[in-house]
Design a protein around this motif. Structure first.
Motif, mmCIF file in Angstrom:
data_model
loop_
_atom_site.group_PDB
_atom_site.id
_atom_site.type_symbol
_atom_site.label_atom_id
_atom_site.label_comp_id
_atom_site.label_asym_id
_atom_site.label_seq_id
_atom_site.Cartn_x
_atom_site.Cartn_y
_atom_site.Cartn_z
ATOM 1 N N ARG A 187 0.836 -1.208 0.000
ATOM 2 C CA ARG A 187 0.000 0.000 0.000
ATOM 3 C C ARG A 187 0.871 1.257 0.000
ATOM 4 O O ARG A 187 0.467 2.290 -0.531
ATOM 5 C CB ARG A 187 -0.914 0.028 1.229
ATOM 6 N N THR A 188 2.058 1.152 0.597
ATOM 7 C CA THR A 188 2.965 2.294 0.645
ATOM 8 C C THR A 188 4.218 1.989 -0.166
ATOM 9 O O THR A 188 4.490 0.848 -0.533
ATOM 10 C CB THR A 188 3.388 2.616 2.090
ATOM 11 N N VAL A 189 5.007 3.028 -0.411
ATOM 12 C CA VAL A 189 6.263 2.856 -1.147
ATOM 13 C C VAL A 189 7.457 2.785 -0.196
ATOM 14 O O VAL A 189 8.601 2.725 -0.639
ATOM 15 C CB VAL A 189 6.476 4.011 -2.156
ATOM 16 N N SER A 208 11.119 1.831 -2.022
ATOM 17 C CA SER A 208 11.633 3.025 -2.693
ATOM 18 C C SER A 208 12.364 3.941 -1.713
ATOM 19 O O SER A 208 12.411 3.690 -0.508
ATOM 20 C CB SER A 208 10.481 3.804 -3.350
ATOM 21 N N SER A 209 12.878 5.035 -2.251
ATOM 22 C CA SER A 209 13.572 6.033 -1.436
ATOM 23 C C SER A 209 12.601 6.988 -0.751
ATOM 24 O O SER A 209 13.017 7.854 0.020
ATOM 25 C CB SER A 209 14.524 6.839 -2.322
ATOM 26 N N GLY A 210 11.297 6.830 -1.031
ATOM 27 C CA GLY A 210 10.303 7.732 -0.472
ATOM 28 C C GLY A 210 9.409 7.062 0.543
ATOM 29 O O GLY A 210 9.686 5.954 1.016
ATOM 30 N N ALA A 221 17.573 3.599 -11.604
ATOM 31 C CA ALA A 221 17.041 4.171 -12.842
ATOM 32 C C ALA A 221 16.359 5.502 -12.538
ATOM 33 O O ALA A 221 15.683 5.642 -11.524
ATOM 34 C CB ALA A 221 16.044 3.214 -13.486
ATOM 35 N N PRO A 222 16.513 6.471 -13.402
ATOM 36 C CA PRO A 222 15.904 7.774 -13.161
ATOM 37 C C PRO A 222 14.398 7.784 -13.383
ATOM 38 O O PRO A 222 13.726 8.739 -13.023
ATOM 39 C CB PRO A 222 16.604 8.668 -14.185
ATOM 40 N N SER A 223 13.859 6.712 -13.983
ATOM 41 C CA SER A 223 12.440 6.704 -14.342
ATOM 42 C C SER A 223 11.520 6.392 -13.172
ATOM 43 O O SER A 223 10.308 6.488 -13.283
ATOM 44 C CB SER A 223 12.187 5.689 -15.460
ATOM 45 N N GLY A 224 12.087 6.021 -12.012
ATOM 46 C CA GLY A 224 11.268 5.755 -10.840
ATOM 47 C C GLY A 224 10.350 4.565 -11.013
ATOM 48 O O GLY A 224 10.738 3.521 -11.542
ATOM 49 N N THR A 233 1.022 11.142 -6.782
ATOM 50 C CA THR A 233 0.803 11.228 -8.228
ATOM 51 C C THR A 233 1.873 10.413 -8.950
ATOM 52 O O THR A 233 2.912 10.067 -8.375
ATOM 53 C CB THR A 233 0.873 12.677 -8.714
ATOM 54 N N LEU A 234 1.625 10.151 -10.228
ATOM 55 C CA LEU A 234 2.629 9.435 -11.022
ATOM 56 C C LEU A 234 3.929 10.226 -11.073
ATOM 57 O O LEU A 234 5.015 9.651 -10.946
ATOM 58 C CB LEU A 234 2.101 9.178 -12.432
ATOM 59 N N ALA A 235 3.838 11.517 -11.231
ATOM 60 C CA ALA A 235 5.048 12.345 -11.286
ATOM 61 C C ALA A 235 5.847 12.227 -9.994
ATOM 62 O O ALA A 235 7.084 12.140 -10.017
ATOM 63 C CB ALA A 235 4.670 13.797 -11.554
ATOM 64 N N GLU A 236 5.166 12.213 -8.862
ATOM 65 C CA GLU A 236 5.857 12.076 -7.578
ATOM 66 C C GLU A 236 6.513 10.709 -7.457
ATOM 67 O O GLU A 236 7.633 10.582 -6.941
ATOM 68 C CB GLU A 236 4.870 12.298 -6.437
ATOM 69 N N LEU A 237 5.840 9.667 -7.936
ATOM 70 C CA LEU A 237 6.397 8.315 -7.886
ATOM 71 C C LEU A 237 7.570 8.159 -8.848
ATOM 72 O O LEU A 237 8.500 7.387 -8.588
ATOM 73 C CB LEU A 237 5.310 7.290 -8.209
#
Length: 261
Positions: free
Chosen positions: A64-66, A70-72, A93-96, A80-84
């Motif tokens: 449910r969470t990242v 992830s680093s977040g 990878a820079p694309s997250g 949002t997708l941009a935030e992810l």
């Protein structure tokens, strides 16, 4: 045989190998690197979990969470997708985050052999049935939502939620579906019939304790998808029982073991 049954009769062949979140024992799960390695290692299918972002995009994240992957931090449904995309999911990878669209593109562009994509929808979630609607819309966009038959489908949709499987079967009757579960009574009972699942998906622990699940499923015209099969002895057990698909974090190892089964 149930309508649209998929690979329910193995005809003595070894189980097909599905890379669980990619080759996730060797590469960070749900990353492009993990899926590329799985395809290079000869996986017959790849598996992903999907969740909806705050702005309505399907991304490949199990939790449910990242926080774990992830680093977040934070809920996938509140980002949002941009935030992810700004987060590091472990492969540098820079694309997250990997989107379902990107994964479908990778699988369909892989020319060495046709590979199936197993998509698991997670429930309960705040967006409810919108998850299945979005998955079907994405499959439709790539032209794989309405296969000629379940056996020739490039996509399979799975869930632990019977209602999610029912929504897929009702909207796309030729798409193969897997009802996942850990209870042999649940998977061996009437739930799969009620929702029209073409396969049942026990854990390997459940399969060890209830090996008759495979024959019961086959008698009802259903395939068996077993998760998460990482040990060679369990891979051999699945082969001996006639399991159709094994999900594993070690696709290369599984291909090697099952080639000699």
């Amino acid at each position: 045989m149930s309508e649209g049954s998929d690979e329910s009769v193995q005809n003595g062949r070894a189980p097909f190998v599905v890379a669980h979140r990619g080759a996730s024992a060797a590469r960070p799960e749900h990353t492009l690197a993990a899926y590329e390695l799985a395809l290079e290692e000869g996986a017959d299918g790849v598996e992903c979990d999907v969740r909806l972002t705050r702005d309505g995009h399907l991304v490949c994240v199990h939790d449910r969470t990242v926080d774990r992957t992830s680093s977040g931090s934070g809920l996938v449904s509140e980002l949002t997708l941009a935030e992810l995309k700004d987060l590091d999911f472990g492969d540098g990878a820079p694309s997250g985050v990997l989107t379902l669209s990107e994964l479908i593109g990778l699988v369909l562009d892989w020319r060495s052999r046709p590979t199936k994509l197993f998509i698991e929808t997670k429930h309960p979630v705040r967006y409810g049935s919108l998850v299945e609607s979005k998955v079907l819309a994405e499959l439709q966009r790539f032209g794989i939502a309405t296969p000629a038959s379940a056996a020739h489908s490039r996509a399979v949709v799975m869930s632990f939620a019977a209602t999610a499987v029912w929504r897929i079967r009702r909207a796309a009757p030729l798409l193969p579906t897997v009802l996942l579960g850990e209870s042999s009574r649940y998977l061996g009972g009437g739930a799969a019939t009620t929702v029209g699942a073409t396969a049942v998906g026990p854990s390997v622990k459940t399969l060890r304790e209830h090996p008759d699940l495979v024959d019961k499923a086959a008698a009802a015209g259903r395939a068996t998808y077993c998760w998460t099969v990482d040990e060679p002895d369990d891979m051999q057990l699945c082969a001996d029982l006639g399991v159709s698909w094994v999900a594993t974090n070690h696709p290369g190892r599984a291909k090697a073991v099952l080639a000699n089964s």
